[in-house]
Scaffold this active site. Structure first.
Site, PDB file in Angstrom:
ATOM      1  N   LYS A  18      -5.530 -13.516  -1.298  1.00  0.00           N
ATOM      2  CA  LYS A  18      -4.875 -12.803  -2.404  1.00  0.00           C
ATOM      3  C   LYS A  18      -4.204 -11.522  -1.883  1.00  0.00           C
ATOM      4  O   LYS A  18      -4.448 -11.117  -0.740  1.00  0.00           O
ATOM      5  CB  LYS A  18      -5.908 -12.470  -3.492  1.00  0.00           C
ATOM      6  CG  LYS A  18      -7.012 -11.552  -3.048  1.00  0.00           C
ATOM      7  CD  LYS A  18      -8.127 -11.534  -4.089  1.00  0.00           C
ATOM      8  CE  LYS A  18      -9.336 -10.815  -3.587  1.00  0.00           C
ATOM      9  NZ  LYS A  18      -9.628  -9.559  -4.238  1.00  0.00           N
ATOM     10  N   TYR A  51       9.852  18.054   3.382  1.00  0.00           N
ATOM     11  CA  TYR A  51       9.764  18.627   2.036  1.00  0.00           C
ATOM     12  C   TYR A  51       8.652  19.670   1.914  1.00  0.00           C
ATOM     13  O   TYR A  51       7.536  19.461   2.380  1.00  0.00           O
ATOM     14  CB  TYR A  51       9.491  17.523   1.009  1.00  0.00           C
ATOM     15  CG  TYR A  51      10.642  16.570   0.812  1.00  0.00           C
ATOM     16  CD1 TYR A  51      11.867  17.025   0.350  1.00  0.00           C
ATOM     17  CD2 TYR A  51      10.493  15.226   1.093  1.00  0.00           C
ATOM     18  CE1 TYR A  51      12.929  16.146   0.168  1.00  0.00           C
ATOM     19  CE2 TYR A  51      11.544  14.332   0.904  1.00  0.00           C
ATOM     20  CZ  TYR A  51      12.756  14.796   0.449  1.00  0.00           C
ATOM     21  OH  TYR A  51      13.800  13.942   0.268  1.00  0.00           O
TER      22      TYR A  51
HETATM   23  C1  LIG Z   1     -14.344 -13.184  -6.188  1.00  0.00           C
HETATM   24  C2  LIG Z   1     -14.117 -12.776  -4.769  1.00  0.00           C
HETATM   25  N1  LIG Z   1     -14.628 -13.516  -3.786  1.00  0.00           N
HETATM   26  C3  LIG Z   1     -14.443 -13.184  -2.484  1.00  0.00           C
HETATM   27  C4  LIG Z   1     -13.742 -12.064  -2.124  1.00  0.00           C
HETATM   28  C5  LIG Z   1     -13.588 -11.703  -0.672  1.00  0.00           C
HETATM   29  O1  LIG Z   1     -14.198 -10.479  -0.388  1.00  0.00           O
HETATM   30  P1  LIG Z   1     -14.165  -9.847   1.088  1.00  0.00           P
HETATM   31  O2  LIG Z   1     -12.749  -9.514   1.352  1.00  0.00           O
HETATM   32  O3  LIG Z   1     -15.038  -8.659   0.981  1.00  0.00           O
HETATM   33  O4  LIG Z   1     -14.667 -10.896   2.008  1.00  0.00           O
HETATM   34  C6  LIG Z   1     -13.204 -11.258  -3.124  1.00  0.00           C
HETATM   35  C7  LIG Z   1     -12.466 -10.055  -2.756  1.00  0.00           C
HETATM   36  O5  LIG Z   1     -12.333  -9.089  -3.421  1.00  0.00           O
HETATM   37  C8  LIG Z   1     -13.389 -11.625  -4.483  1.00  0.00           C
HETATM   38  O6  LIG Z   1     -12.872 -10.888  -5.482  1.00  0.00           O
END
Ligand SMILES: Cc1ncc(COP(=O)(O)O)c(C=O)c1O
Length: 378
Positions: free
Chosen positions: A39, A266
C-alpha cells in the site's frame, strides 16, 4: 534521441535487496504464504516496480489500502490477488467485485453491498473478516465473531476466505499485550472453526520477526520487506540482515562561494559564519523532504556528511560543501538516504530528527520523484 527530461532527484530501488529481504522473511514464516503489503505506493518505493518484482519472485497475493491502489496495478497489467486492508464504503462494492479484490469486511452494510454487487456481476467475492483483538481501529469485537459469521453466511455470493487481526504494539520490547491479542485471536479462530475459513492471519513485520505464535496461516509484512526495521526494539537478530531497498539521491545544480554573514534561503534561517561554498540541490518539500528538517539534515557529498543549510524550499535546498572546496563540481551526486563512500544516511536517521518513524519518511517521498529500479538479480 529524445532530449532528457529525467528528473535529477531520484529514488533508486534495489530489487536485488528486495528479493533477499523477501527470502529472509519467507524463512521466518516457515513456508506459510507471505502476502507483501504494498500500500501507499509500496511505502514510497513504487508500487508497480515492487509488485512486479514480488510477483516474479513467486508472490501471488498482495495487500493494498484501497480499491484504487489495486485497480491502478491491475489496469497496468499486473496479475495478482489483492487483499484490501482498509475499511471502505458500499460505493466501492462494485469496483471491488469488478477488480476481483478481496476486501476486509467488518460491517454488515459492506457485506450486503458486496453480495449485491457480486450478484449483479454474476460472480462471487472473497472477503476477510477483521477482528479487533486490541488495535482499537477497524474490526468487530472477538465475541461478536460467531454471530457475525452466521450473518455473512446468509450472503450467497460471499466467500469468507480469511479471518484477520492487526497489532498495535508488536514492535515493542514487551510483548505482553501482543501475546494477549494472539490468545484472543486464537480463541476466535477456534470458535469459528466450523465456517471453513481458509486463512487466519495477523502478523505484520514486527510480529513475523518476534512473535512466532502469530504466524497462523499467512503473514502480511510491509516495512521489513523494504529492508527497514519496524522499530529499534526488535529482538530477532535477523532484523540486522535486512537491506534498505530505497536510496534517495539528487545532484548538485549550482555552486556558489558566499562571504561570512550571508543569509541563506527564505527567512534567512541560516547565516554563514565563514566564507562558504554552498551547493544547490533540486529537492524540496514538494518531493517529500520535510521542511522541518531545515538546518537539521546532512547529505552525503563526495563521501562526506555535509550539512543542509537554510530553509528547505518547495523544489530546492542548500548544502554547505565548504569542506569539499576544489573537489566538488556541478552534477555531483548528493545522497539524502543511502550510501556513499563509507558512510550511510538511513530513513531511521531522518525519522529520529523528525521524531517520527521510518515508515513516514519513505512513504512521504512524492510521486514526482521517479523510482528507478536497479539490480534485478534474484
Ligand atoms: C492491516 C495491516 N497489516 C499489515 C501491515 C504491515 O505492517 P508492517 O509494515 O509494520 O509490516 C499493515 C501496515 O500498516 C496493516 O495496516
Amino acid at each position: 534521441m529524445k532530449p532528457s527530461t529525467q528528473r535529477l532527484t531520484q529514488a533508486v530501488i534495489h530489487l536485488d535487496r528486495l528479493g533477499r529481504n523477501l527470502r529472509l522473511l519467507q524463512a521466518q514464516a516457515g513456508g506459510r504464504p507471505l502476502w507483501p503489503v504494498i500500500k501507499a505506493n509500496a511505502y514510497g518505493h513504487g508500487a508497480e516496480i515492487v509488485a512486479r518484482h514480488l510477483l516474479s519472485l513467486g508472490c501471488h497475493e498482495l495487500c493494498v489500502a484501497d480499491v484504487g491502489e489495486a485497480a491502478a496495478l491491475l489496469d497496468a497489467g499486473l496479475r495478482a490477488r489483492f487483499l484490501v486492508l482498509s475499511a471502505t464504503l458500499p460505493e466501492h462494492a462494485e469496483a471491488l467485485v469488478a477488480y476481483g479484490c478481496e476486501p476486509v469486511v467488518c460491517t454488515l452494510e459492506m457485506a450486503e453491498a458486496l453480495d449485491r454487487a457480486a450478484q449483479q456481476a454474476g460472480r462471487r467475492v472473497a472477503v476477510h473478516l477483521k477482528i479487533d483483538t486490541g488495535m482499537g481501529r477497524i474490526g468487530i469485537r472477538p465475541e461478536e465473531a460467531p454471530a457475525f459469521l452466521e450473518r455473512l453466511r446468509t450472503y450467497s455470493r460471499l466467500r469468507i476466505r480469511g479471518l484477520m487481526s492487526h497489532f498495535p504494539r508488536a514492535d515493542e520490547a514487551d510483548k505482553g499485550y501482543s501475546l494477549e491479542q494472539i490468545g484472543r485471536f486464537r480463541r476466535v479462530a477456534e470458535a469459528t472453526r466450523g465456517f471453513g475459513i481458509e486463512f487466519r492471519h495477523m502478523a505484520n513485520s514486527a510480529a513475523l520477526l518476534d512473535l512466532p505464535g502469530s504466524h497462523f496461516d499467512a503473514v502480511r509484512p510491509g516495512i521489513a520487506l523494504y529492508g527497514l526495521p519496524p522499530s529499534r526494539q526488535i529482538a530477532n537478530p535477523r532484523v540486522r540482515d535486512l537491506e534498505p531497498v530505497l536510496e534517495w539521491k539528487t545532484r548538485i545544480t549550482f555552486l556558489k562561494e558566499v562571504p561570512a554573514g550571508t543569509g541563506l534561503s527564505y527567512g534567512h534561517a541560516f547565516r554563514t559564519e565563514r566564507p562558504s561554498l554552498i551547493a544547490t540541490v533540486p529537492v524540496g518539500y514538494a518531493d517529500g523532504l520535510d521542511r522541518r528538517l531545515s538546518n537539521d539534515l546532512e547529505l552525503l557529498v563526495g563521501g562526506l556528511r555535509c550539512p543542509q543549510v537554510g530553509r528547505i524550499t518547495m523544489d530546492m535546498s542548500l548544502v554547505d560543501v565548504t569542506r569539499l572546496r576544489g573537489q566538488v563540481a556541478l552534477g555531483d551526486e548528493a545522497v539524502i538516504i543511502g550510501r556513499q563512500g563509507g558512510d550511510q544516511v538511513t530513513a531511521d536517521e531522518l525519522a529520529a530528527r523528525l521524531d517520527t518513524i521510518n515508515y513516514e519518511i519513505v512513504s512521504a517521498i512524492a510521486q514526482r520523484v521517479p523510482r528507478i529500479a536497479v539490480g534485478a538479480l534474484r
